[in-house]
Design an enzyme around this catalytic site. Structure first.
Site, PDB file in Angstrom:
ATOM      1  N   ASN A 130       0.863  -1.183   0.000  1.00  0.00           N
ATOM      2  CA  ASN A 130       0.000   0.000   0.000  1.00  0.00           C
ATOM      3  C   ASN A 130       0.902   1.236   0.000  1.00  0.00           C
ATOM      4  O   ASN A 130       1.480   1.580   1.025  1.00  0.00           O
ATOM      5  CB  ASN A 130      -0.893  -0.021   1.254  1.00  0.00           C
ATOM      6  CG  ASN A 130      -1.734   1.235   1.400  1.00  0.00           C
ATOM      7  OD1 ASN A 130      -1.802   2.055   0.470  1.00  0.00           O
ATOM      8  ND2 ASN A 130      -2.367   1.394   2.551  1.00  0.00           N
ATOM      9  N   TRP A 131       1.001   1.858  -1.157  1.00  0.00           N
ATOM     10  CA  TRP A 131       1.911   3.008  -1.281  1.00  0.00           C
ATOM     11  C   TRP A 131       1.345   4.273  -0.633  1.00  0.00           C
ATOM     12  O   TRP A 131       2.010   5.272  -0.528  1.00  0.00           O
ATOM     13  CB  TRP A 131       2.199   3.286  -2.753  1.00  0.00           C
ATOM     14  CG  TRP A 131       3.046   2.239  -3.428  1.00  0.00           C
ATOM     15  CD1 TRP A 131       3.418   1.015  -2.933  1.00  0.00           C
ATOM     16  CD2 TRP A 131       3.634   2.339  -4.733  1.00  0.00           C
ATOM     17  NE1 TRP A 131       4.204   0.364  -3.840  1.00  0.00           N
ATOM     18  CE2 TRP A 131       4.344   1.142  -4.967  1.00  0.00           C
ATOM     19  CE3 TRP A 131       3.625   3.317  -5.737  1.00  0.00           C
ATOM     20  CZ2 TRP A 131       5.050   0.902  -6.156  1.00  0.00           C
ATOM     21  CZ3 TRP A 131       4.316   3.080  -6.922  1.00  0.00           C
ATOM     22  CH2 TRP A 131       5.017   1.884  -7.111  1.00  0.00           C
ATOM     23  N   LYS A 132       0.083   4.242  -0.264  1.00  0.00           N
ATOM     24  CA  LYS A 132      -0.606   5.414   0.297  1.00  0.00           C
ATOM     25  C   LYS A 132      -0.419   6.608  -0.653  1.00  0.00           C
ATOM     26  O   LYS A 132      -0.317   6.397  -1.864  1.00  0.00           O
ATOM     27  CB  LYS A 132      -0.095   5.690   1.717  1.00  0.00           C
ATOM     28  CG  LYS A 132      -0.180   4.423   2.585  1.00  0.00           C
ATOM     29  CD  LYS A 132       0.012   4.657   4.046  1.00  0.00           C
ATOM     30  CE  LYS A 132      -0.126   3.328   4.788  1.00  0.00           C
ATOM     31  NZ  LYS A 132      -0.002   3.465   6.236  1.00  0.00           N
ATOM     32  N   HIS A 190      -9.400   1.213   5.084  1.00  0.00           N
ATOM     33  CA  HIS A 190      -8.122   1.435   5.784  1.00  0.00           C
ATOM     34  C   HIS A 190      -8.343   2.431   6.929  1.00  0.00           C
ATOM     35  O   HIS A 190      -9.154   3.351   6.811  1.00  0.00           O
ATOM     36  CB  HIS A 190      -7.080   1.984   4.798  1.00  0.00           C
ATOM     37  CG  HIS A 190      -5.696   1.957   5.357  1.00  0.00           C
ATOM     38  ND1 HIS A 190      -5.261   2.902   6.261  1.00  0.00           N
ATOM     39  CD2 HIS A 190      -4.676   1.093   5.185  1.00  0.00           C
ATOM     40  CE1 HIS A 190      -4.012   2.604   6.607  1.00  0.00           C
ATOM     41  NE2 HIS A 190      -3.627   1.518   5.967  1.00  0.00           N
ATOM     42  N   GLU A 248      -6.743   4.871   7.891  1.00  0.00           N
ATOM     43  CA  GLU A 248      -6.550   6.288   7.525  1.00  0.00           C
ATOM     44  C   GLU A 248      -7.791   6.849   6.846  1.00  0.00           C
ATOM     45  O   GLU A 248      -8.106   8.030   6.999  1.00  0.00           O
ATOM     46  CB  GLU A 248      -5.296   6.425   6.636  1.00  0.00           C
ATOM     47  CG  GLU A 248      -4.029   6.208   7.456  1.00  0.00           C
ATOM     48  CD  GLU A 248      -2.866   5.582   6.699  1.00  0.00           C
ATOM     49  OE1 GLU A 248      -2.881   5.571   5.456  1.00  0.00           O
ATOM     50  OE2 GLU A 248      -1.935   5.084   7.383  1.00  0.00           O
ATOM     51  N   GLU A 264      -4.915  -4.652  10.757  1.00  0.00           N
ATOM     52  CA  GLU A 264      -3.906  -3.612  10.929  1.00  0.00           C
ATOM     53  C   GLU A 264      -4.167  -2.844  12.223  1.00  0.00           C
ATOM     54  O   GLU A 264      -4.974  -1.900  12.236  1.00  0.00           O
ATOM     55  CB  GLU A 264      -3.969  -2.621   9.756  1.00  0.00           C
ATOM     56  CG  GLU A 264      -3.631  -3.215   8.421  1.00  0.00           C
ATOM     57  CD  GLU A 264      -3.017  -2.171   7.489  1.00  0.00           C
ATOM     58  OE1 GLU A 264      -1.965  -2.448   6.919  1.00  0.00           O
ATOM     59  OE2 GLU A 264      -3.575  -1.072   7.359  1.00  0.00           O
ATOM     60  N   GLY A 284       3.042   2.522  10.777  1.00  0.00           N
ATOM     61  CA  GLY A 284       4.016   3.601  10.601  1.00  0.00           C
ATOM     62  C   GLY A 284       4.765   3.965  11.872  1.00  0.00           C
ATOM     63  O   GLY A 284       5.408   5.015  11.933  1.00  0.00           O
ATOM     64  N   SER A 324       3.961  -1.862  10.293  1.00  0.00           N
ATOM     65  CA  SER A 324       5.421  -1.921  10.472  1.00  0.00           C
ATOM     66  C   SER A 324       6.020  -3.264  10.066  1.00  0.00           C
ATOM     67  O   SER A 324       6.951  -3.760  10.705  1.00  0.00           O
ATOM     68  CB  SER A 324       5.798  -1.555  11.921  1.00  0.00           C
ATOM     69  OG  SER A 324       5.388  -0.226  12.210  1.00  0.00           O
ATOM     70  N   GLY A 332       3.068  -0.998   4.251  1.00  0.00           N
ATOM     71  CA  GLY A 332       3.090   0.429   3.928  1.00  0.00           C
ATOM     72  C   GLY A 332       4.498   0.868   3.573  1.00  0.00           C
ATOM     73  O   GLY A 332       4.988   0.618   2.468  1.00  0.00           O
ATOM     74  N   GLY A 333       5.166   1.489   4.521  1.00  0.00           N
ATOM     75  CA  GLY A 333       6.483   2.094   4.296  1.00  0.00           C
ATOM     76  C   GLY A 333       7.474   1.220   3.551  1.00  0.00           C
ATOM     77  O   GLY A 333       8.136   1.678   2.609  1.00  0.00           O
TER      78      GLY A 333
HETATM   79  P1  13P Z   1       3.377   0.588   7.623  1.00  0.00           P
HETATM   80  O1  13P Z   1       3.868  -0.705   7.005  1.00  0.00           O
HETATM   81  O2  13P Z   1       4.108   1.781   7.088  1.00  0.00           O
HETATM   82  O3  13P Z   1       3.338   0.512   9.100  1.00  0.00           O
HETATM   83  O4  13P Z   1       1.865   0.790   7.121  1.00  0.00           O
HETATM   84  C1  13P Z   1       0.965  -0.241   7.278  1.00  0.00           C
HETATM   85  C2  13P Z   1      -0.249   0.098   6.515  1.00  0.00           C
HETATM   86  O5  13P Z   1      -1.015   0.961   6.905  1.00  0.00           O
HETATM   87  C3  13P Z   1      -0.497  -0.649   5.271  1.00  0.00           C
HETATM   88  O6  13P Z   1      -1.797  -0.448   4.821  1.00  0.00           O
END
Ligand code: 13P
Length: 273
Positions: free
Chosen positions: A25-27, A110, A112, A182, A188, A228, A249-250
């Protein structure tokens, strides 16, 4: 009455082998140009791991160009959100009809989106149903925040999120969805859940699916952990019986890290019973 001997009909069915699924997930990161260059950097390496389903979820703008780039690979494409209407006066929204031309997956609910865009469980349910109707596989994200965990409400809250997200979804469709656990406190922050804690919740999700449908559906649903995840901790998650992959994510924004996650996942496949 004559008893018919049905041979081995009382043997339990063979265990379902769930294909592991890693989604990046590149956000809200990467311009189209940057997206293409990142894909170019890792696509051959990722493509080599055939036992893992690898899904890239870039921003909407990059979906179409990335689709062209990965055309001859095993890589799959996913969107990060979607509106539940198919067309109409909804300025700024993207519909399932538009997404189905370019991708196979869509991340829905998600945290967010729930936090910054006020999406409710009911919205997520409408989106899940719209996605399934249009042959998109929803990756349904659920998770608790730290306060809720500390108050001991995790199990009840996640069960509730899953139950509402799957309302009016039939068992055939339910078996195809991906559910991503999640925990918000792990996103993050560099503070991933332990494999054991993550598995406890993922097992609870599978039990919820069994309660809503049946054991067969529950054994087919794929459940990811997210929060993470790195190349160094993915093996711990993949060794857990109820975790079938990760929503990353990251670490999905760096070619070497993401390739390592997929490589470690493939390695874990052979070790799982
Ligand atoms: P991180 O891997 O950056 O913690 O993000 C997780 C995430 O929200 C994937 O959707």
């Amino acid at each position: 009455m004559v008893q018919i001997n049905r041979g081995n009909s009382f043997e339990p069915p063979p265990p379902v082998r769930r294909i592991p699924i890693i989604a990046g997930n590149w956000k809200m990161n990467k311009t189209v140009e940057e997206a293409l260059s990142l894909i170019d950097e890792m696509m051959d390496d990722l493509d080599a791991y055939e036992e893992v389903e690898t899904v890239i979820c870039p921003p909407f703008m990059a979906l179409s160009p990335v689709m062209d780039l990965i055309e001859d690979t095993n890589l799959k494409l996913g969107a990060q959100n979607m509106f539940y209407k198919e067309s109409g006066a909804y300025t700024g929204e993207i519909s399932p009809l538009m997404l189905r031309e370019v991708c196979d997956y869509v991340i829905l609910g998600h945290s967010e989106r729930r936090q910054y865009f006020h999406e409710t469980d009911e919205d997520v349910n409408l989106k899940v149903r719209a996605a399934l109707k249009n042959d998109l596989v929803p990756i349904i994200a659920v998770g608790e925040n730290l306060e809720q965990r500390e108050a001991g409400r995790t199990a009840e809250l996640i069960a509730n999120q899953v139950e509402i997200a799957l309302r009016e979804v039939n068992s055939f469709d339910a078996a195809t969805v991906v559910i991503a656990y999640e925990p918000i406190w792990a996103i993050g922050t560099g503070k991933a859940a332990s494999g054991q804690i993550a598995n406890e919740v993922c097992q609870g999700i599978r039990q919820t699916v069994a309660r809503l449908y049946n054991q067969e559906v529950a054994s087919q649903v794929r459940i990811q952990y997210g929060g993470s995840v790195t190349g160094d901790n993915i093996a711990e998650f993949m060794s857990q019986p109820d975790i079938d992959g990760a929503l990353v994510g990251g670490a999905s924004l760096k070619a070497a890290d993401f390739v390592k996650i997929v490589a470690q996942t493939q390695e874990a496949v052979g070790k799982k019973g």
